[in-house]
Design an enzyme around this catalytic site. Structure first.
Site, PDB file in Angstrom:
ATOM      1  N   SER A  35      -1.756  -5.411 -10.686  1.00  0.00           N
ATOM      2  CA  SER A  35      -0.461  -5.826 -10.910  1.00  0.00           C
ATOM      3  C   SER A  35       0.257  -5.254 -12.270  1.00  0.00           C
ATOM      4  CB  SER A  35       0.693  -7.149 -10.306  1.00  0.00           C
ATOM      5  OG  SER A  35       0.091  -7.411  -9.189  1.00  0.00           O
TER       6      SER A  35
ATOM      7  N   GLY B 150      -2.902   0.354 -10.110  1.00  0.00           N
ATOM      8  CA  GLY B 150      -3.214   0.353  -8.339  1.00  0.00           C
ATOM      9  C   GLY B 150      -1.402   0.744  -7.507  1.00  0.00           C
ATOM     10  N   GLY B 151      -1.070  -0.448  -7.241  1.00  0.00           N
ATOM     11  CA  GLY B 151       0.402   0.280  -6.928  1.00  0.00           C
ATOM     12  C   GLY B 151       1.471   1.352  -7.068  1.00  0.00           C
TER      13      GLY B 151
ATOM     14  N   GLU C 263     -12.062  -5.349  -4.884  1.00  0.00           N
ATOM     15  CA  GLU C 263     -11.669  -4.218  -3.205  1.00  0.00           C
ATOM     16  C   GLU C 263     -13.397  -4.256  -2.194  1.00  0.00           C
ATOM     17  OE1 GLU C 263      -8.220  -1.852  -3.028  1.00  0.00           O
ATOM     18  OE2 GLU C 263      -7.317  -3.345  -3.467  1.00  0.00           O
TER      19      GLU C 263
ATOM     20  N   HIS D  65     -15.137  -2.366  -7.888  1.00  0.00           N
ATOM     21  CA  HIS D  65     -13.851  -2.445  -7.673  1.00  0.00           C
ATOM     22  C   HIS D  65     -14.126  -3.747  -6.736  1.00  0.00           C
ATOM     23  CE1 HIS D  65      -9.950  -2.674  -6.362  1.00  0.00           C
ATOM     24  NE2 HIS D  65      -9.538  -2.323  -7.376  1.00  0.00           N
TER      25      HIS D  65
ATOM     26  N   GLY E  82      -2.733  -6.486  -6.979  1.00  0.00           N
ATOM     27  CA  GLY E  82      -2.089  -6.305  -5.586  1.00  0.00           C
ATOM     28  C   GLY E  82      -0.908  -7.582  -5.323  1.00  0.00           C
TER      29      GLY E  82
ATOM     30  N   GLU F 185     -10.502  -7.040 -14.409  1.00  0.00           N
ATOM     31  CA  GLU F 185      -8.905  -7.290 -13.015  1.00  0.00           C
ATOM     32  C   GLU F 185      -9.342  -8.294 -12.595  1.00  0.00           C
ATOM     33  OE1 GLU F 185      -7.611  -3.113 -11.271  1.00  0.00           O
ATOM     34  OE2 GLU F 185      -9.681  -2.885 -11.024  1.00  0.00           O
TER      35      GLU F 185
ATOM     36  N   ASN G 270      -5.382   4.832  -9.811  1.00  0.00           N
ATOM     37  CA  ASN G 270      -5.868   4.188  -8.573  1.00  0.00           C
ATOM     38  C   ASN G 270      -5.099   4.563  -7.102  1.00  0.00           C
ATOM     39  OD1 ASN G 270      -8.160   3.380  -6.593  1.00  0.00           O
ATOM     40  ND2 ASN G 270      -8.233   1.613  -7.282  1.00  0.00           N
ATOM     41  N   TRP G 271      -5.622   5.097  -7.001  1.00  0.00           N
ATOM     42  CA  TRP G 271      -4.686   5.584  -5.431  1.00  0.00           C
ATOM     43  C   TRP G 271      -4.848   4.753  -4.285  1.00  0.00           C
ATOM     44  CZ3 TRP G 271      -2.185  11.985  -6.053  1.00  0.00           C
ATOM     45  CH2 TRP G 271      -2.370  12.198  -7.179  1.00  0.00           C
ATOM     46  N   LYS G 272      -6.013   4.711  -4.339  1.00  0.00           N
ATOM     47  CA  LYS G 272      -6.863   3.787  -3.280  1.00  0.00           C
ATOM     48  C   LYS G 272      -6.901   5.323  -2.131  1.00  0.00           C
ATOM     49  CE  LYS G 272      -6.057  -0.380  -5.630  1.00  0.00           C
ATOM     50  NZ  LYS G 272      -5.902  -2.256  -5.248  1.00  0.00           N
TER      51      LYS G 272
HETATM   52  P1  PGA Z   1      -2.675  -3.383  -8.235  1.00  0.00           P
HETATM   53  O1  PGA Z   1      -3.959  -3.171  -8.401  1.00  0.00           O
HETATM   54  O2  PGA Z   1      -1.903  -2.947  -9.701  1.00  0.00           O
HETATM   55  O3  PGA Z   1      -2.085  -3.050  -6.846  1.00  0.00           O
HETATM   56  O4  PGA Z   1      -2.547  -5.028  -8.087  1.00  0.00           O
HETATM   57  C1  PGA Z   1      -5.218  -2.809  -9.248  1.00  0.00           C
HETATM   58  C2  PGA Z   1      -6.578  -2.199  -8.849  1.00  0.00           C
HETATM   59  O5  PGA Z   1      -6.850  -2.447  -7.336  1.00  0.00           O
HETATM   60  O6  PGA Z   1      -6.822  -1.512  -9.582  1.00  0.00           O
END
Ligand code: PGA
Length: 255
Positions: free
Chosen positions: A217, A238-239, A103, A101, A179, A173, A15-17
């Site tokens: 993470s 994510g990251g 966020e 998600h 993150g 998640e 997930n590149w956000k």
């Molecule tokens: P992260 O994000 O790997 O940076 O913790 C995961 C996600 O939001 O899907």
């Protein structure tokens, strides 16, 4: 058209956000494919921003190793919703759409009901939904993890037929792990995954088995234990998905 789905194959999704331009996305995906094995041990999915989907898809040119998804969509197919993107608008650009998600739930106020409607819109458009669920740190400390995971899973899948549920992937998640560098233990991931499998079986029958991913993470260093924890069939990253070498290592760890 219904998309191909291999629920018995691990899925590693990046997930590149809200990162990257079409040009930088092309560079990142080029680096990624150069590091993937000819036959990766997992289905590889990347979720670029809407604005880079077309560029990344054109670069991939049908490379069967990498599939594309969107990070969100609106629940209506079209209309006066300034700034929104609908599932039918994504239909020719990708195979998967992520809904729910954390966020979006927590920073943008999406309710369980909004997530449910989005998931329905994804299926209606012939795309494959990934439903994200997970508890906040406060909910975890309050002993509410199971309740939240069950509620979000039930709400997301409510009203679907068993064959529609079978098209879903569910990502556990924990919000406190996203993150932050803090990860759930493989045992935590298994506990949540087993709960999700139980809820799916209750709602759709025990013949329906969905993939449950772990997210929060995930790195190359911890991937092997989390991506293949009991009940888990992959990761939502994510990251670390913004670093081609690291993401390719996470894919390799799924084997
Ligand atoms: P992260 O994000 O790997 O940076 O913790 C995961 C996600 O939001 O899907």
């Amino acid at each position: 058209m219904t998309r191909e789905l291999h629920p018995d194959r691990p899925l590693v999704a990046g997930n590149w956000k809200m990162n990257g331009t079409p040009a930088s996305a092309r560079v990142l995906v080029a680096e990624l494919v150069s590091r993937l094995a000819d036959r990766p041990p997992a289905e590889v999915l990347i979720l670029p921003p809407f604005t880079a989907l077309e560029a990344v898809g054109a670069f991939l040119g049908g490379d069967p190793r990498v599939r594309l998804g969107a990070q969100n969509c609106h629940w209506e197919p079209k209309g006066a919703f300034t700034g929104e993107i609908s599932a039918p608008m994504l239909e020719s650009l990708c195979d998967y759409v992520l809904v729910g998600h954390s966020e979006r739930r927590h920073l943008l106020g999406e309710s369980d009901e909004v997530v449910r409607r989005k998931l329905g819109a994804v299926l209606e458009a012939g795309l494959l939904p990934i439903l994200a669920v997970g508890e906040t740190g406060a909910e975890r400390e309050g002993g509410l993890t199971a309740e939240v995971v069950e509620r979000q899973t039930r709400a997301g899948l409510e009203g679907l037929s068993p064959s529609q549920v079978a098209l879903c992937t569910i990502a556990y998640e924990p919000v406190w792990a996203i993150g932050t560098g803090a990860t759930a233990t493989p045992e935590d991931a298994t506990t949540a995954a087993e709960l999700i499998h139980r809820v799916v079986a209750e709602m759709a029958g025990s013949a329906v088995v969905v993939r449950v991913l772990y997210g929060g993470s995930v790195t190359a260093a911890n991937a092997a234990s989390l991506v293949r924890a009991r009940g888990v069939m992959g990761a939502l990253v994510g990251g670390a998905s913004l670093k081609a070498e690291e993401f390719a290592a996470i894919v390799a760890a799924a084997g």
